[in-house]
Design an enzyme around this catalytic site. Sequence first.
Site, mmCIF file in Angstrom:
data_model
loop_
_atom_site.group_PDB
_atom_site.id
_atom_site.type_symbol
_atom_site.label_atom_id
_atom_site.label_comp_id
_atom_site.label_asym_id
_atom_site.label_seq_id
_atom_site.Cartn_x
_atom_site.Cartn_y
_atom_site.Cartn_z
ATOM 1 N N ASP A 22 0.692 -0.857 -0.238
ATOM 2 C CA ASP A 22 0.204 -0.450 -0.072
ATOM 3 C C ASP A 22 1.048 1.153 -0.532
ATOM 4 O OD1 ASP A 22 0.788 0.927 2.931
ATOM 5 O OD2 ASP A 22 -0.155 -1.105 3.240
ATOM 6 N N ARG A 23 0.320 2.084 -0.403
ATOM 7 C CA ARG A 23 0.650 3.614 -0.510
ATOM 8 C C ARG A 23 1.613 4.321 0.350
ATOM 9 N NH1 ARG A 23 -2.429 9.053 -1.990
ATOM 10 N NH2 ARG A 23 -0.569 10.145 -2.696
#
Length: 369
Positions: free
Chosen positions: A238-239
């Site tokens: 994820d980011r």
Amino acid sequence: MSRDRNSKSKPQRISKISNSGSTAKPRAQKSTRPRTEKSEESKEPKAPKTPREPRLMSQSEAKSYDKSYERHSKPAGKRVGKSFGAGGKFVKGDDKTRTTKLFKNYERPIDEGEKTRNFVQKRRFDKLAKEVPKESIRLNKYIANSGICSRREADELITQGLVQVNGTVVTEMGYQVQKTDKVIFDGQGITPEKPVYILLNKPKGYISTTKDEKARKTVMDLVANASPYRVFPVGRLDRSTTGVILLTNDGHMTKKLTHPSFNMKKIYHVTLDRKLDRADLNAIAEGIRLEEGVAEVDSISYIEGKPKNEIGIEIHIGWNRVVRRIFTRLGYEVELLDRVMFAGLTKKNIKRGHWRILSELEVNNLKMM
């Protein structure tokens, strides 16, 4: 006779000629007369000086005189002596220009280890660029270039009817495949590109997709110049998660590394907002129930030499945001999440945001898993 008497009464001066041609001045004789007689002497008229007889110089004296004359009578030209250079230092002649150039073209010194790594990466990239396929190639070479097998093994797969081109099974040997053709083997599309494997140390703020509708930064921006072929991330981070992520154009390798049946190990370094209780650590080790089922953890422990809010966790399941959800379920907030190992690959010697191409040994290890 009168001339002889004058010469006897007054000593004759003798001039010495040095090797350089200059005449030495005779030493003045001290007067022995008292000072009172000086005024009387000055009143008396001085006797006229007798003219000196000319004397011829010897041959050696004439040569030394000529050399001295040439040295002192050189015409004035361009000065070649010392002059100011860059930094206010004295430099000799043409060295002035060279010193100035050195200061203008100064560059930061590069570490020898960094030079070596850059050279190896460039050589691997050039090797891949030379192997870009032509417009049409033989089907067995097409399959071999995709990394599935060798050409001889590809011939056997073709005769067995396991290869389709544009939806049609092809068993003809030497069949020519166009670059735009769609080739399927074992139910999955393949490409004639030689497999390339890129290991990236993902920084925070990048998403693990090839495209983003919101125009956010992706991992593809970081590896834009890593390969002449189009690569895809294996799995997702994820980011806000950092760490190891693999990118490749090898579809079979991607399927192998992401399928749950292969149990690929992943190790994360977790930093929580507070210390993790021993009871909660044991509960995570036994398994935390989430929406998909029980999240099984292979190993979990405190990190030696670190505060109790830094945890090391090893898992093999690939559920979305599974590590964050495990700790959130117990009331903890994950401040930092870093993947330090994936399928035996670590981020050693890779700075954040940098990448490297896997060696042949590392690729063979992945294939043997």
